[in-house]
Design a protein around this motif. Structure first.
Motif, short mmCIF file in Angstrom:
data_model
loop_
_atom_site.label_atom_id
_atom_site.label_comp_id
_atom_site.label_asym_id
_atom_site.label_seq_id
_atom_site.Cartn_x
_atom_site.Cartn_y
_atom_site.Cartn_z
N PRO A 10 0.66 -1.22 0.06
CA PRO A 10 -0.02 0.10 0.22
C PRO A 10 0.81 1.31 -0.09
CG PRO A 10 -0.35 -1.03 1.89
CD PRO A 10 0.68 -2.07 1.26
N ILE A 11 2.25 1.20 0.20
CA ILE A 11 2.51 2.24 0.41
C ILE A 11 3.21 2.78 -0.93
CG2 ILE A 11 5.24 1.24 0.84
CD1 ILE A 11 5.95 3.73 2.83
N PHE A 14 1.39 5.76 -1.76
CA PHE A 14 1.23 6.64 -0.83
C PHE A 14 2.37 8.13 -1.12
CE2 PHE A 14 2.81 8.09 3.69
CZ PHE A 14 2.22 8.69 4.00
N PRO A 15 2.01 9.64 -1.34
CA PRO A 15 2.91 9.87 -2.58
C PRO A 15 3.86 10.20 -1.78
CG PRO A 15 0.33 11.15 -2.57
CD PRO A 15 0.40 9.28 -1.35
N PRO A 16 4.24 10.79 -0.41
CA PRO A 16 5.22 10.79 0.16
C PRO A 16 6.44 10.57 -0.01
CG PRO A 16 3.39 11.36 1.44
CD PRO A 16 2.63 11.05 0.47
N PHE A 17 6.02 8.56 -0.52
CA PHE A 17 6.65 7.58 -0.76
C PHE A 17 7.59 7.71 -1.59
CE2 PHE A 17 7.70 2.72 -1.69
CZ PHE A 17 8.19 2.80 -0.96
N THR A 19 9.26 11.40 -2.23
CA THR A 19 9.56 12.54 -1.71
C THR A 19 11.23 12.51 -0.81
OG1 THR A 19 7.93 13.80 -2.63
CG2 THR A 19 9.58 14.80 -0.61
N LYS A 20 11.85 12.74 -1.04
CA LYS A 20 13.11 12.14 0.29
C LYS A 20 12.93 12.71 1.27
CE LYS A 20 17.61 11.46 1.65
NZ LYS A 20 19.00 12.34 1.05
N GLN A 21 12.45 12.09 2.50
CA GLN A 21 12.39 12.75 4.04
C GLN A 21 13.68 13.41 4.70
OE1 GLN A 21 9.66 13.55 4.03
NE2 GLN A 21 8.72 12.18 2.55
N GLN A 30 11.97 4.80 4.91
CA GLN A 30 11.88 5.12 3.78
C GLN A 30 12.88 4.44 2.82
OE1 GLN A 30 11.65 9.09 2.07
NE2 GLN A 30 11.03 8.57 0.43
N GLN A 33 12.23 0.52 3.52
CA GLN A 33 11.24 0.42 2.08
C GLN A 33 11.20 0.18 0.61
OE1 GLN A 33 7.17 0.18 3.53
NE2 GLN A 33 7.35 1.32 5.94
N LYS A 80 -0.55 5.85 -11.42
CA LYS A 80 -1.90 6.13 -10.81
C LYS A 80 -1.44 7.17 -9.46
CE LYS A 80 -3.50 3.30 -7.79
NZ LYS A 80 -3.60 2.04 -6.74
N ILE A 81 -0.98 7.55 -9.52
CA ILE A 81 -0.43 8.59 -8.46
C ILE A 81 0.02 9.99 -8.75
CG2 ILE A 81 -1.32 7.68 -6.42
CD1 ILE A 81 1.69 7.98 -5.53
N GLN A 82 0.79 9.72 -10.27
CA GLN A 82 1.13 10.61 -10.44
C GLN A 82 2.77 11.24 -9.80
OE1 GLN A 82 -1.33 12.55 -11.86
NE2 GLN A 82 -2.07 12.38 -14.00
N ARG A 83 3.39 9.56 -9.45
CA ARG A 83 4.16 10.46 -9.24
C ARG A 83 5.85 9.66 -8.86
NH1 ARG A 83 1.33 13.87 -7.23
NH2 ARG A 83 0.73 13.94 -5.21
N GLU B 522 -6.61 6.93 -8.57
CA GLU B 522 -5.87 8.77 -8.34
C GLU B 522 -6.37 9.11 -7.76
OE1 GLU B 522 -5.19 11.38 -10.98
OE2 GLU B 522 -3.49 12.06 -8.73
N MET B 525 -7.75 10.46 -4.67
CA MET B 525 -6.67 9.57 -3.06
C MET B 525 -7.02 10.98 -2.89
SD MET B 525 -2.64 9.26 -4.46
CE MET B 525 -2.84 11.07 -5.36
N VAL B 559 5.15 13.51 6.85
CA VAL B 559 6.52 13.16 6.42
C VAL B 559 5.27 14.05 5.25
CG1 VAL B 559 6.92 11.09 6.63
CG2 VAL B 559 4.95 11.74 4.92
N MET B 560 6.79 14.60 3.95
CA MET B 560 5.83 14.87 3.17
C MET B 560 5.86 14.59 2.06
SD MET B 560 9.08 18.20 3.15
CE MET B 560 10.31 17.62 2.06
N ASP B 561 5.25 15.23 0.68
CA ASP B 561 5.26 14.87 -0.46
C ASP B 561 5.48 16.19 -1.77
OD1 ASP B 561 4.36 13.73 -2.94
OD2 ASP B 561 2.28 14.29 -2.78
N PHE B 570 1.72 15.04 5.09
CA PHE B 570 0.87 13.09 5.32
C PHE B 570 1.37 12.78 6.73
CE2 PHE B 570 -1.20 11.96 1.58
CZ PHE B 570 -0.49 12.85 0.74
N PHE B 574 5.95 5.73 6.86
CA PHE B 574 7.13 4.46 7.06
C PHE B 574 7.17 3.76 8.30
CE2 PHE B 574 8.36 8.03 4.41
CZ PHE B 574 7.21 7.49 3.15
N TRP B 580 -1.08 -0.72 7.91
CA TRP B 580 -1.78 -0.45 6.47
C TRP B 580 -3.80 -0.76 7.22
CZ3 TRP B 580 -0.68 3.74 3.56
CH2 TRP B 580 0.80 3.60 3.65
#
Lengths: 208, 647
Positions: A10-11, A14-17, A19-21, A30, A33, A80-83, B522, B525, B559-561, B570, B574, B580
């Motif tokens: 599922p992650i 997840f959009p923040p996945f 982006t480097k945190q 991260q 994962q 799908k989530i355009q990331r 999407e 979401m 965390v950020m996107d 968000f 992680f 989940w």
């Protein structure tokens, strides 16, 4: 062997996945994962090489794998989530995989079999994904050789990779570099002797 | 001997006295001690003394809660100033009026009334008419509406009942204080009513509840908590002919100014009491006793010869100069901050003009502006009013703290120092404080005075003011909780919309189907929350939100996107412990039990600390179960309750 429907965790959605945190601890988990995802994905799809964008490269690595269907899409991009993950971040994940021993940079030194290679910084390099450790492959090879009574005989690499007799084996169509790494392990253990051609290319192996 | 004039003082969170409605601070002086009669009062030798329009309040420095006392101005008869001599510090003697003073209001005599048995009209029993002693022969007044005389038996029975009720209420004020029972018909009215809802009889003034007493100065005492006074030696008040008095000893000076204001306040209170009692003629005007109101004539009317006359002329000139200067400086005072040079200048002249400057228009203006704002907290002391700058800063800090308790909830609990500066000065209106003063107050004195606020500096150098109890992780977890909540709300809303548009009942089967659909498309979401969304929700300013989200990121709770359209935040998913399926992590349990800011503030808004009521509300908040935000398995009935559940 291939299973087209890889079930992403599922992650993956997840959009923040992507982006480097900035937080170091968060980034650690991260990237872990991501590494887990890469290994699972490659294992299921039997992908041996990923390029710097995360696109599987097995096709042009060896003609052995030519009949295999490989995604042309990057693993690090989610339509799908355009990331998608940035290239630097992918490079960092690769670097971490290499440090952990679950991957190796595809470079001229690492294998004598690989052909087209770019001279580039590690960031731009492709990796060989060890979704099984060379040691595991070595054990498997040894077991198979013992079982089939070929101890002491000389086998070509092609035989180990693609002959009819290994079709049911997990290392069927194993990537050449990975195979060489596995044989290296056996050599170190003293259970194998590698026969080389003049150009340094491995022509055959004798497992004892 | 314990003087009855000592009163308990309630303090608010900033260590300032909780003022009654319409009570306004006038002056403050520090390093004072209290005497009762001739003897020092134990534990009250180091503190501040406030003069307000209704009381003189002593706040102890070591233990403000336990040792603070007050005296009502209406109890004061006269004042006397002892200028101090050698090592004896100046003292202000406060004489109390004798308890039997005719000026004090007589205790309210309960009126007797009787209901007419014919028409039920509630007749008042004439005060000058004696009650019939027996049932025979008494001449009773007829009912005012229907003119029928009641029987004496009926009247007597009613009267006796009423007397019993009145006796009962006056004896057990404790039990009836909350109930507000009608003395006439025993109906239990709402506590705020002044007249009985049923029979229209006036209610007994309640003995507790200090708020009402602000208006009824001579009303029942509010001495509901004991004030324990112990003196060092015999106070000598038991002697014959001894006048009841206390002394305020000014160890650090400032007695003169305090005395003058005190005196004028006592005068005013006396006058007001007379007005209230109706002992002043309708058009009577109080003689103004203000030397600076009119300029004294430059030349005395009858000139004498000799040295004394020359001296007199000199004196006149000096007074005139003083008047002009004080008048001019009153205006300048308001421009004090803009014209720093003038401040310096006026400081140079201060020792000559200070006396005539005090207690003039300035204070009235401030009183008006604070009354307009509906809060007493903005009474500004100007720097000149207070002799020591340390006292000025401490008092200013306390006032800012009061102001914060009022304004911070509207700012979401965090306020940048710049905003505070602007808002606070706007509330003050005139007599503004400088940024340096504010910085000094917030930086150094919040901690020193043990106030409930603190200053926090972000890495970028932005300074904000917030509640001391808001630890680092608390705010971050609040943000995280908000993100989680908005995510689940997002899905609930979508689901509801889909269900409504399809005109279907939400079965668990359909729910699962929907959830699968929502998580795969999407456009459905959850796209996270931008800084703007967060700042809107918490009512923080954008800058504060930016800093706080950065801190929360650094702590790893969110965390950020990052993408071209902006940065969205968000909840951190992680973590390996993140589940989940249930959307919960171990981290939830550990960190998310901090209560919401809003509920916390509700408990904080009534400023008095340590009142049993406030304590109990805080406890009840602590006892409320931890709200765990999770996606509930919705049934049709729950769906309608959604708004209630998640608010």
């Amino acid at each position: 062997m291939t299973d087209a429907d890889f079930k992403f965790p599922p992650i993956y959605n997840f959009p923040p996945f992507y982006t480097k945190q900035p937080n170091e601890t968060t980034w650690q988990s991260q990237s872990q994962q991501w590494i887990g995802l890469v290994l699972d994905y490659c294992k299921q799809k039997r992908i041996w090489v990923l390029n710097s964008d995360g696109v599987p490269l097995s096709k042009n690595d060896s003609e052995l794998d030519s009949d295999e269907e490989v995604d042309s899409l990057s693993l690090f991009a989610n339509e799908k989530i355009q990331r998608s993950l940035k290239r630097e971040t992918i490079g960092e994940i690769y670097a971490q995989m290499v440090t952990e021993g679950s991957a190796e940079y595809l470079s001229p030194v690492s294998t004598s079999l690989s052909r087209s290679l770019k001279k580039a910084t590690p960031q731009d390099q492709s990796i060989i994904v060890y979704w099984r450790k060379p040691e595991d492959w070595a054990t498997m090879l040894l077991e198979w050789v013992e079982k089939t009574g070929q101890l002491g005989g000389i086998l070509t690499l092609y035989e180990l990779q693609a002959s009819e007799s290994v079709k049911s084996q997990p290392f069927y169509k194993i990537n050449s570099t990975v195979l060489v790494r596995a044989l290296d392990v056996l050599v170190k253990m003293g259970r194998a002797q590698v026969l080389k051609e003049e150009g340094g290319k491995i022509s055959g192996v004798k497992i004892v | 001997m314990l003087l009855t004039q000592w009163q308990y003082v309630e303090l608010n969170a900033s260590g300032r006295p909780a003022l009654f409605p319409e009570e306004v601070e006038i002056s403050v002086s520090d390093e004072v001690g209290l005497y009762q009669g001739k003897a020092k009062v134990l534990n009250r030798q180091r503190g501040r003394v406030y003069l307000t329009t209704q009381r003189v309040i002593y706040i102890d420095k070591t233990d403000p809660k336990a040792y603070s006392v007050a005296v009502k101005l209406s109890d004061v008869e006269s004042l006397e100033l002892y200028p101090g001599f050698m090592r004896s510090s100046p003292k202000l003697t406060v004489y109390f009026r004798p308890p039997t003073d005719p000026v004090s209001l007589p205790p309210p005599v309960p009126e007797l009334s009787w209901g007419c048995p014919i028409c039920y009209f509630l007749n008042k029993w004439p005060a000058d008419l004696k009650l019939p002693s027996d049932e025979e022969g008494a001449i009773l007044p007829p009912c005012q509406t229907c003119g029928v005389r009641p029987s004496a038996k009926h009247i007597l029975r009613l009267v006796r009942e009423q007397q019993e009720v009145i006796a009962g209420t006056s004896l057990s004020t404790e039990s009836t204080a909350s109930a507000n029972t009608c003395p006439q018909c025993t109906f239990i009215n709402h506590p705020s009513l002044v007249k009985c809802e049923l029979c229209d009889a006036p209610m007994q003034p309640k003995s507790s509840g200090g708020k009402q007493d602000g208006k009824q100065r001579a009303g029942p005492s509010i001495n509901y908590r004991d004030v324990k006074i112990q003196t060092e030696t015999d106070d000598g008040l038991l002697a014959k002919d001894a006048r009841m008095h206390i002394k305020i000893s000014f160890r650090n000076g400032g007695e003169k100014a305090f005395y003058e204001r005190f005196q004028s306040e006592v005068e005013r209170v006396k006058w007001d009491t007379l007005m209230e009692l109706g002992k002043v003629n309708a058009n009577a005007v109080k003689l103004q006793n203000n030397p600076s109101a009119t300029p004294p004539p430059l030349v005395p009317m009858n000139l004498n010869m000799g040295i004394s006359s020359l001296e007199q002329i000199g004196e006149m000139k000096r007074k005139k100069t003083g008047f002009v200067l004080s008048g001019a400086l009153e205006d300048i005072d308001q421009l004090m901050l803009k014209a720093k040079e003038l401040l310096v200048l006026s400081d140079e002249f201060a020792h000559t003009v200070a006396k005539s400057l005090m207690g003039s228009n300035q204070m009235n203006l401030l009183q008006n502006s604070s009354l307009l704002l509906g809060a007493n907290i903005t009474t500004g002391f100007s720097r000149k009013d207070l002799l020591s700058s340390q006292l000025y800063y401490e008092e200013l800090t306390r006032q800012i703290s009061d102001y914060l308790s009022f304004v911070l909830p509207f700012e979401g609990g965090i306020m940048s120092l710049v905003d505070l500066f602007a808002l606070y000065n706007r509330t003050r209106g005139i007599n503004l404080i400088s940024a340096a003063d504010l910085n000094k107050c917030c930086c150094e004195l919040f901690a020193e005075l043990n106030l409930p606020y603190k200053l926090k500096e972000y890495k970028s150098g932005t300074k904000v003011v917030m509640l001391k109890s808001d630890q680092e992780g608390k705010i971050a977890s609040r943000i995280a909780r908000f993100l989680k909540k908005s995510e689940s709300e997002h899905f609930e809303e979508l689901k509801e919309r889909l269900v409504v548009s399809n005109n279907q009942l939400l079965t668990s089967e359909l729910n699962n189907e929907l959830e699968a659909m929502l998580s795969n498309k999407e456009e459905f979401m959850f796209k996270g929350m931008s800084t703007l969304d967060i700042s809107k929700h918490f009512k923080w300013s954008y800058g504060v939100t930016d800093e706080e989200t950065e801190l929360a990121l650094a702590q790893g709770v969110i965390v950020m996107d990052q993408q071209i359209s902006g940065t969205y935040y968000f909840v951190n998913k992680f973590d390996a412990s993140y589940d989940w399926e249930t959307e919960e992590t171990e981290f939830d349990m550990a960190t998310w039990k901090f209560e919401d800011y809003t509920t916390q503030q509700v408990a904080l808004i009534p400023p008095p600390v340590e009142t049993p009521l406030a304590a109990s509300t805080e406890e009840s908040y602590a006892a409320t179960p931890v709200p765990v935000v999770r996606t509930p398995n919705l049934s049709g009935a729950l769906l309608q309750l959604e708004g209630l559940m998640f608010d």
